[in-house]
Design a protein around this motif. Sequence first.
Motif, PDB file in Angstrom:
ATOM      1  N   ASN A 206       1.913 -12.382 -14.499  1.00  0.00           N
ATOM      2  CA  ASN A 206       2.325 -13.771 -14.738  1.00  0.00           C
ATOM      3  C   ASN A 206       2.921 -14.454 -13.510  1.00  0.00           C
ATOM      4  N   ALA A 207       3.127 -13.701 -12.433  1.00  0.00           N
ATOM      5  CA  ALA A 207       3.688 -14.289 -11.214  1.00  0.00           C
ATOM      6  C   ALA A 207       2.612 -15.074 -10.468  1.00  0.00           C
ATOM      7  N   ALA A 208       3.046 -15.961  -9.580  1.00  0.00           N
ATOM      8  CA  ALA A 208       2.085 -16.676  -8.734  1.00  0.00           C
ATOM      9  C   ALA A 208       1.441 -15.711  -7.746  1.00  0.00           C
ATOM     10  N   GLN A 209       2.255 -14.821  -7.169  1.00  0.00           N
ATOM     11  CA  GLN A 209       1.768 -13.796  -6.239  1.00  0.00           C
ATOM     12  C   GLN A 209       2.825 -12.712  -6.081  1.00  0.00           C
ATOM     13  N   VAL A 210       2.371 -11.477  -6.001  1.00  0.00           N
ATOM     14  CA  VAL A 210       3.277 -10.349  -5.750  1.00  0.00           C
ATOM     15  C   VAL A 210       2.839  -9.652  -4.473  1.00  0.00           C
ATOM     16  N   PHE A 211       3.818  -9.299  -3.643  1.00  0.00           N
ATOM     17  CA  PHE A 211       3.578  -8.537  -2.416  1.00  0.00           C
ATOM     18  C   PHE A 211       4.329  -7.210  -2.520  1.00  0.00           C
ATOM     19  N   ILE A 212       3.701  -6.138  -2.045  1.00  0.00           N
ATOM     20  CA  ILE A 212       4.383  -4.850  -1.915  1.00  0.00           C
ATOM     21  C   ILE A 212       4.506  -4.537  -0.436  1.00  0.00           C
ATOM     22  N   SER A 213       5.740  -4.330   0.016  1.00  0.00           N
ATOM     23  CA  SER A 213       5.976  -3.969   1.411  1.00  0.00           C
ATOM     24  C   SER A 213       6.240  -2.472   1.509  1.00  0.00           C
ATOM     25  N   THR A 214       5.460  -1.794   2.350  1.00  0.00           N
ATOM     26  CA  THR A 214       5.613  -0.349   2.496  1.00  0.00           C
ATOM     27  C   THR A 214       5.618   0.049   3.966  1.00  0.00           C
ATOM     28  N   ARG A 215       6.516   0.954   4.307  1.00  0.00           N
ATOM     29  CA  ARG A 215       6.553   1.480   5.676  1.00  0.00           C
ATOM     30  C   ARG A 215       5.384   2.425   5.937  1.00  0.00           C
ATOM     31  N   ASN A 216       5.162   3.317   4.973  1.00  0.00           N
ATOM     32  CA  ASN A 216       4.262   4.444   5.223  1.00  0.00           C
ATOM     33  C   ASN A 216       3.046   4.532   4.315  1.00  0.00           C
ATOM     34  N   GLY A 217       2.954   3.676   3.282  1.00  0.00           N
ATOM     35  CA  GLY A 217       1.841   3.783   2.353  1.00  0.00           C
ATOM     36  C   GLY A 217       2.035   4.945   1.390  1.00  0.00           C
ATOM     37  N   SER A 218       1.070   5.158   0.515  1.00  0.00           N
ATOM     38  CA  SER A 218       1.173   6.260  -0.454  1.00  0.00           C
ATOM     39  C   SER A 218      -0.179   6.510  -1.109  1.00  0.00           C
ATOM     40  N   PHE A 264     -10.527   5.587  -5.541  1.00  0.00           N
ATOM     41  CA  PHE A 264     -10.750   4.412  -4.691  1.00  0.00           C
ATOM     42  C   PHE A 264     -10.309   4.773  -3.282  1.00  0.00           C
ATOM     43  N   ASN A 265     -10.940   4.135  -2.312  1.00  0.00           N
ATOM     44  CA  ASN A 265     -10.647   4.413  -0.913  1.00  0.00           C
ATOM     45  C   ASN A 265      -9.320   3.760  -0.523  1.00  0.00           C
ATOM     46  N   HIS A 266      -8.319   4.577  -0.276  1.00  0.00           N
ATOM     47  CA  HIS A 266      -6.972   4.061  -0.018  1.00  0.00           C
ATOM     48  C   HIS A 266      -6.894   3.242   1.269  1.00  0.00           C
ATOM     49  N   GLU A 267      -7.729   3.584   2.250  1.00  0.00           N
ATOM     50  CA  GLU A 267      -7.728   2.828   3.504  1.00  0.00           C
ATOM     51  C   GLU A 267      -8.170   1.384   3.249  1.00  0.00           C
ATOM     52  N   ASN A 268      -9.191   1.220   2.431  1.00  0.00           N
ATOM     53  CA  ASN A 268      -9.692  -0.126   2.125  1.00  0.00           C
ATOM     54  C   ASN A 268      -8.654  -0.973   1.402  1.00  0.00           C
ATOM     55  N   TYR A 269      -7.769  -0.330   0.669  1.00  0.00           N
ATOM     56  CA  TYR A 269      -6.766  -1.047  -0.125  1.00  0.00           C
ATOM     57  C   TYR A 269      -5.416  -1.171   0.598  1.00  0.00           C
ATOM     58  N   GLY A 270      -5.367  -0.704   1.844  1.00  0.00           N
ATOM     59  CA  GLY A 270      -4.130  -0.815   2.609  1.00  0.00           C
ATOM     60  C   GLY A 270      -3.033   0.129   2.174  1.00  0.00           C
ATOM     61  N   LEU A 271      -3.399   1.193   1.455  1.00  0.00           N
ATOM     62  CA  LEU A 271      -2.390   2.107   0.903  1.00  0.00           C
ATOM     63  C   LEU A 271      -2.366   3.481   1.570  1.00  0.00           C
ATOM     64  N   GLU A 272      -3.362   3.788   2.408  1.00  0.00           N
ATOM     65  CA  GLU A 272      -3.432   5.129   2.989  1.00  0.00           C
ATOM     66  C   GLU A 272      -2.129   5.486   3.693  1.00  0.00           C
ATOM     67  N   PRO A 273      -1.552   6.645   3.377  1.00  0.00           N
ATOM     68  CA  PRO A 273      -0.266   7.032   3.986  1.00  0.00           C
ATOM     69  C   PRO A 273      -0.364   7.141   5.503  1.00  0.00           C
ATOM     70  N   LYS A 274       0.723   6.774   6.176  1.00  0.00           N
ATOM     71  CA  LYS A 274       0.760   6.838   7.631  1.00  0.00           C
ATOM     72  C   LYS A 274       0.555   8.273   8.104  1.00  0.00           C
ATOM     73  N   ASN A 275       1.284   9.200   7.478  1.00  0.00           N
ATOM     74  CA  ASN A 275       1.045  10.619   7.756  1.00  0.00           C
ATOM     75  C   ASN A 275       0.400  11.216   6.515  1.00  0.00           C
ATOM     76  N   LYS A 276      -0.910  11.109   6.424  1.00  0.00           N
ATOM     77  CA  LYS A 276      -1.604  11.480   5.195  1.00  0.00           C
ATOM     78  C   LYS A 276      -1.687  12.984   4.984  1.00  0.00           C
ATOM     79  N   TYR A 277      -1.237  13.756   5.964  1.00  0.00           N
ATOM     80  CA  TYR A 277      -1.304  15.207   5.807  1.00  0.00           C
ATOM     81  C   TYR A 277      -0.001  15.809   5.298  1.00  0.00           C
TER      82      TYR A 277
END
Length: 533
Positions: A206-218, A264-277
């Motif tokens: 119901n919001a106009a827009q939501v943003f998620i700010s992340t340092r490292n992704g997940s 889903f491909n996490h890189e395409n969605y901007g969620l891939e963790p910075k240190n994915k290992y």
Amino acid sequence: MAKKVVVIGAGVSGLISLKCCVDEGLEPTCFERTEDIGGLWRFKENVEDGRASIYKSVITNTSKEMSCFSDFPMPEDFPNFLHNSKLLEYFRIFAKKFDLLKYIQFQTTVLTVKKHPDFPSSGQWEVVTQSNGKEQSAVFDAVMVCSGHHIQPHIPLKSFPGIERFKGQYFHSRQYKHPIGFEGKRILVIGIGNSASDIASELSKNAAQVFISTRNGSWVMSRISEDGYPWDMVFHTRFKSMLRNILPRMILKWMMEQQINHWFNHENYGLEPKNKYLMKEPILNDDLPSRLLYGAIKVKSRVTELTETSAIFEDGTVEEDIDVIVFATGYTFSFPFLEEPLVKVEHNMVSLYKYMFPPHLEKSTLACMGLIQPLGSIFPTVELQARWATRVFKGLCSLPSEKAMMKDIIKRSEKRTDLFGESLSQILQTNYVDYLDELALEIGAKPDFIALLLKDPKLAIKLYFGPCNSYQYRLVGPGQWEGARSAILTQKQRILKPLKTRSVKPSSNLPTSFLLKILGLLVVFMAFFSQLH
């Protein structure tokens, strides 16, 4: 031997600790500061100081068969993932079944817990409580701290320059209850844990827009896994746990990345963790990818500065007209009633032996329950902790020397950092099946797979290739439950019962999962016999 035990808090940890005390013939007294049981899982419209708080829509991230107590399966008709009100209903049934309410003193706050003057010889504790404005003092032989670690919010405002200029509304996720009042707003959620993704997904409707700010992704996982079964019943098997322990780290992490990216491909969605290992705890959220696909949520990098109405991000982008900021930035540990810092957090490490016992006490008569973050359900974990702690209090199980305990704490911390990273949010992280087995071994409740394979092969196969749930730890040892075998063999019908509300003709195809189990069994046999030779 300890006899009188104080249990602080009547949430999940407190309830199961009470039952374990009664099972061991101890005399428990539970002090609960509120008027009811349930702790974190009892939703209230208003936030209360000193009490955990949840939003109205919270659903469990672990399934009912993996979350129930070991000798008390959840009702067949309960859904596989429970709304907080349904889980609270289970706790009420549990408390009534084992007559636990009579041990609880409600609306009683624990003010101080300190060592009795003769603690080095007696191991006793002086506990001061307050109820109806009156203070009382009592002496107990042992203490079980069950007050949880989701009470003191962590809001690192110093990390957000310009927050003092921001003209909109900002608050910690602990304050969030429901989406009413946020319609048409532009909302920034800071953090990428389960609460952050839940709140962002809910607000985005119901919001106009939501943003998620992340340092490292997940990494993000769905609650639904292979063949539609709950994720944890597929992920947490002894066979898969064994593979995760023996496979080279690079291969294991590559396999997990492929599996998670299959949805889903996490890189395409901007969620891939910075240190994915790093094997950090993934988010469990079925809606987030869809919300990103709709454009209702946008993923942003770390916030570097705030102005009166906008947020500036690490990549140089700016989002204007921000109305609300939600800090989903976790919690800090707080045990204000403890006389001295018995639970120390130093060098990104919690100084508790196996996440439970302070190592420097002359007598091991205090244990912290549930101060852990397993990659699985907390409920069976806390139950095994309580079963072990009560046997330590009785003198039936003993702890090693302080030196040995500190060595174990340091080694465990190094392993945790290697697996999960140095983030404060991962400070209590541990491997699920390994930790359960470790606790079960202490009390003699870990099943012997090889012996069982010869005696009861059908059960052995279920134990090794099926879900590693709490019933397994009632097959042998103290607290053995005669219904454990049946509960293990009938869990599938309890999973399917709430789903099969329409009759469908069963398929005759042999499931792929069955063929994989047979193949896996052959691998285990080959490995076993190769070791013999």
